[in-house]
Design a protein around this motif. Structure first.
Motif, PDB file in Angstrom:
ATOM      1  N   TRP A   1       0.822  -1.210   0.000  1.00 17.96           N
ATOM      2  CA  TRP A   1       0.000   0.000   0.000  1.00 17.96           C
ATOM      3  C   TRP A   1       0.856   1.260   0.000  1.00 17.96           C
ATOM      4  N   LYS A   2       2.045   1.219   0.579  1.00 17.43           N
ATOM      5  CA  LYS A   2       2.902   2.401   0.540  1.00 17.43           C
ATOM      6  C   LYS A   2       3.347   2.697  -0.884  1.00 17.43           C
ATOM      7  N   ALA A   3       3.777   1.648  -1.607  1.00 21.17           N
ATOM      8  CA  ALA A   3       4.181   1.851  -2.999  1.00 21.17           C
ATOM      9  C   ALA A   3       2.988   2.253  -3.850  1.00 21.17           C
ATOM     10  N   THR A   4       1.798   1.735  -3.523  1.00 19.58           N
ATOM     11  CA  THR A   4       0.591   2.100  -4.268  1.00 19.58           C
ATOM     12  C   THR A   4       0.272   3.579  -4.076  1.00 19.58           C
ATOM     13  N   ALA A   5       0.429   4.077  -2.825  1.00 21.07           N
ATOM     14  CA  ALA A   5       0.140   5.494  -2.556  1.00 21.07           C
ATOM     15  C   ALA A   5       1.123   6.408  -3.264  1.00 21.07           C
ATOM     16  N   LYS A   6       2.377   5.978  -3.394  1.00 22.19           N
ATOM     17  CA  LYS A   6       3.375   6.823  -4.046  1.00 22.19           C
ATOM     18  C   LYS A   6       3.179   6.881  -5.555  1.00 22.19           C
ATOM     19  N   THR A   7       2.817   5.759  -6.153  1.00 20.87           N
ATOM     20  CA  THR A   7       2.727   5.687  -7.617  1.00 20.87           C
ATOM     21  C   THR A   7       1.312   5.854  -8.132  1.00 20.87           C
ATOM     22  N   LEU A   8       0.326   5.838  -7.206  1.00 19.14           N
ATOM     23  CA  LEU A   8      -1.087   5.917  -7.579  1.00 19.14           C
ATOM     24  C   LEU A   8      -1.495   4.755  -8.479  1.00 19.14           C
ATOM     25  N   ARG A   9      -0.780   3.642  -8.351  1.00 19.40           N
ATOM     26  CA  ARG A   9      -1.105   2.398  -9.050  1.00 19.40           C
ATOM     27  C   ARG A   9      -1.009   1.248  -8.054  1.00 19.40           C
ATOM     28  N   LEU A  10      -1.791   0.204  -8.333  1.00 17.91           N
ATOM     29  CA  LEU A  10      -1.705  -0.961  -7.457  1.00 17.91           C
ATOM     30  C   LEU A  10      -0.363  -1.661  -7.673  1.00 17.91           C
ATOM     31  N   MET A  11       0.428  -1.710  -6.599  1.00 16.49           N
ATOM     32  CA  MET A  11       1.744  -2.348  -6.651  1.00 16.49           C
ATOM     33  C   MET A  11       1.738  -3.570  -5.720  1.00 16.49           C
ATOM     34  N   ALA A  12       2.464  -4.579  -6.104  1.00 20.89           N
ATOM     35  CA  ALA A  12       2.498  -5.836  -5.340  1.00 20.89           C
ATOM     36  C   ALA A  12       3.936  -6.188  -4.976  1.00 20.89           C
ATOM     37  N   ARG A  13       4.062  -6.891  -3.856  1.00 21.73           N
ATOM     38  CA  ARG A  13       5.375  -7.380  -3.418  1.00 21.73           C
ATOM     39  C   ARG A  13       5.634  -8.756  -4.045  1.00 21.73           C
ATOM     40  N   GLU A  14       6.821  -8.917  -4.589  1.00 23.52           N
ATOM     41  CA  GLU A  14       7.218 -10.205  -5.171  1.00 23.52           C
ATOM     42  C   GLU A  14       8.362 -10.781  -4.343  1.00 23.52           C
ATOM     43  N   TYR A  15       8.211 -12.039  -3.937  1.00 27.34           N
ATOM     44  CA  TYR A  15       9.187 -12.682  -3.058  1.00 27.34           C
ATOM     45  C   TYR A  15      10.047 -13.670  -3.849  1.00 27.34           C
ATOM     46  N   ALA A  16      11.219 -13.922  -3.314  1.00 33.30           N
ATOM     47  CA  ALA A  16      12.130 -14.898  -3.934  1.00 33.30           C
ATOM     48  C   ALA A  16      11.746 -16.301  -3.480  1.00 33.30           C
ATOM     49  N   ARG A  17      11.736 -17.202  -4.440  1.00 35.33           N
ATOM     50  CA  ARG A  17      11.396 -18.587  -4.131  1.00 35.33           C
ATOM     51  C   ARG A  17      12.485 -19.203  -3.249  1.00 35.33           C
ATOM     52  N   GLU A  18      12.063 -19.970  -2.258  1.00 35.55           N
ATOM     53  CA  GLU A  18      13.009 -20.671  -1.391  1.00 35.55           C
ATOM     54  C   GLU A  18      13.063 -22.136  -1.792  1.00 35.55           C
ATOM     55  N   GLU A  19      14.247 -22.612  -2.032  1.00 31.68           N
ATOM     56  CA  GLU A  19      14.448 -23.995  -2.435  1.00 31.68           C
ATOM     57  C   GLU A  19      15.282 -24.720  -1.388  1.00 31.68           C
ATOM     58  N   GLU A  20      15.001 -25.993  -1.256  1.00 28.82           N
ATOM     59  CA  GLU A  20      15.726 -26.802  -0.278  1.00 28.82           C
ATOM     60  C   GLU A  20      17.196 -26.916  -0.674  1.00 28.82           C
ATOM     61  N   SER A  21      18.067 -26.832   0.334  1.00 30.12           N
ATOM     62  CA  SER A  21      19.504 -26.950   0.080  1.00 30.12           C
ATOM     63  C   SER A  21      19.827 -28.338  -0.463  1.00 30.12           C
ATOM     64  N   ARG A  22      20.645 -28.392  -1.491  1.00 29.81           N
ATOM     65  CA  ARG A  22      21.056 -29.659  -2.081  1.00 29.81           C
ATOM     66  C   ARG A  22      22.569 -29.647  -2.232  1.00 29.81           C
ATOM     67  N   PHE A  23      23.196 -30.621  -1.608  1.00 28.10           N
ATOM     68  CA  PHE A  23      24.649 -30.676  -1.612  1.00 28.10           C
ATOM     69  C   PHE A  23      25.099 -32.079  -1.972  1.00 28.10           C
ATOM     70  N   CYS A  24      26.259 -32.161  -2.577  1.00 26.82           N
ATOM     71  CA  CYS A  24      26.786 -33.453  -3.014  1.00 26.82           C
ATOM     72  C   CYS A  24      28.294 -33.479  -2.805  1.00 26.82           C
TER      73      CYS A  24
END
Length: 421
Positions: free
Chosen positions: A265-288
């Motif tokens: 909502w803060k970004a929406t108020a600044k830009t006067l457009r609906l803005m959304a938060r995008e998160y980084a996908r979390e993947e399980e650690s894989r080691f070999c």
């Protein structure tokens, strides 16, 4: 407290298959030898016999008769001591090279009335041979592996266990200290139980068939603090792709149909457009953990020593990160173990490292670039593609020379060359 597991159990009534079905049923034991004291005893009998015959002295005849009677009495008593015995050997569950461990040798007397005296239990050697001949044969290289006598590289017991007396129906246990000089598979070839009771003049022995093996793990090498800086963290790793997660990746335009919870909502108020938060996908650690066993030069003593150091380093890395709760896979040209993070998985890795061997170098070989195809016999192709992708972080121990790894490997791997160890 160290846990023990039974390596083998056997009886001394005979060796099935060597003297007919059902074991040895002869009256006499399988081996008989004269001790040093017995040799002197026999030498003493000769002049005493001549003196008794020539002089006719009654006292000499009585003494000679008593000494001669001691021979069959000794045989019958020692034979009775070797009858109806059960033998077993217990080993610690985890044995590491160079570690001094105690082997538990147990003897149970299954006789109801008679006790067994002065029992000597050792690993089975050359059947029927006197002790001196067994030691001489064991010293010959061509007999060591075949006989499996005590003290040979693939034997378990390098010294005998001694039991002064085992009463009827009783069980006795003796500890034999043993230090395995190197990793590998150590095989039990059976037991040889002998006695010199009652006079120490003759040694009678029986053989008992027993089969068992113990894997001696490589001694884990302590790792440097540098490995703590590698991205070996249990749990999730942040991906470059968007998806469900907790770490904010970017702020973007809101798309129709998305959840209202991701609206910023803060970004929406600044830009006067609906803005959304995008998160980084979390993947399980894989080691070999990858151990490359392919030699690229003729085998030398220095190369063999470097390979053993690499095996110990692999054991140390696997032990350290599994103890920290990180799931890790293991790959070599001969074996592949899927990721795991418990004690059983660590045992499986250490067992593979216990028997792993370095491949012989071809007569003429041109060292080319690193190719994952060399591991195709150990794991299915889909598994290999996943391991050698950027999704898996790899620790590679290799005898390859520097400069043979492409840049793509270094993005998701840490390479340890044998000559660094």
């Amino acid at each position: 407290m160290r846990k023990y597991s039974r390596a083998s159990k056997s009886r001394s009534d005979g060796v099935p298959g060597e003297s007919g079905e059902g074991g040895d049923r002869r009256i006499f034991p399988l081996s008989f030898s004269v001790t040093a004291a017995g040799g002197l005893y026999i030498l003493l009998l000769l002049p005493l016999s001549l003196a008794a015959i020539r002089t006719g002295n009654n006292l000499l005849v009585i003494v000679l008769a008593a000494m001669l009677a001691a021979v069959p009495v000794s045989g019958l008593v020692s034979l009775a001591s070797l009858k109806r015995l059960s033998l077993s050997l217990e080993m610690p569950e985890n044995v590491f090279a160079g570690e001094r461990v105690a082997l538990k040798v147990a003897v149970k007397n299954r006789k109801r009335v008679l006790a067994s005296f002065s029992l000597r239990v050792e690993e089975r050697g050359t059947p029927g041979a006197p002790p001196l001949l067994r030691r001489l044969r064991a010293a010959l290289p061509r007999h060591r592996k075949r006989d499996g006598a005590a003290g040979t590289p693939d034997g378990l017991m390098d010294r005998p266990a001694y039991f002064p007396v085992v009463g009827p129906g009783e069980s006795r246990t003796a500890l034999v200290l043993r230090s395995f000089p190197r990793r590998g598979r150590y095989t039990l070839h059976g037991f040889r139980v002998s006695t010199r009771f009652p006079f120490g003049l003759f040694e009678r022995a029986r053989l008992a068939r027993a089969e068992g093996e113990v894997f001696v793990y490589p001694s884990p090498r302590s790792i440097s603090p540098f490995f703590h800086l590698l991205p070996f963290l249990p749990g999730a790793l942040e991906s470059a792709r968007p998806g469900p997660g907790e770490n904010l990746r970017s702020i973007r335009r809101y798309r129709e149909g998305e959840s209202a919870r991701i609206i910023d909502w803060k970004a929406t108020a600044k830009t006067l457009r609906l803005m959304a938060r995008e998160y980084a996908r979390e993947e399980e650690s894989r080691f070999c953990l990858i151990l490359d066993t392919r030699a690229h030069a003729p085998r030398t003593a220095a190369g063999g020593e470097a390979f053993e150091k690499a095996v110990s380093m692999a054991a140390g890395i696997a032990s350290h990160f599994i103890e920290e709760g990180t799931a890790i896979a293991f790959l070599s040209p001969a074996a592949y173990l899927a990721p795991g993070g418990d004690a059983r998985h660590l045992d499986r890795i250490l067992r593979e490292l216990a028997v792993i061997a370095q491949d012989e170098a071809p007569a003429a070989e041109t060292v080319g670039p690193w190719e994952p195809g060399a591991f195709r016999d150990a794991a299915p192709l889909p598994e290999l593609e996943g391991i050698f992708s950027d999704k898996h972080y790899k620790i590679i121990l290799t005898p390859r020379p520097r400069g043979t790894f492409p840049a793509a490997v270094w993005r998701s791997a840490h390479v340890i060359f044998f000559d660094q160890l």
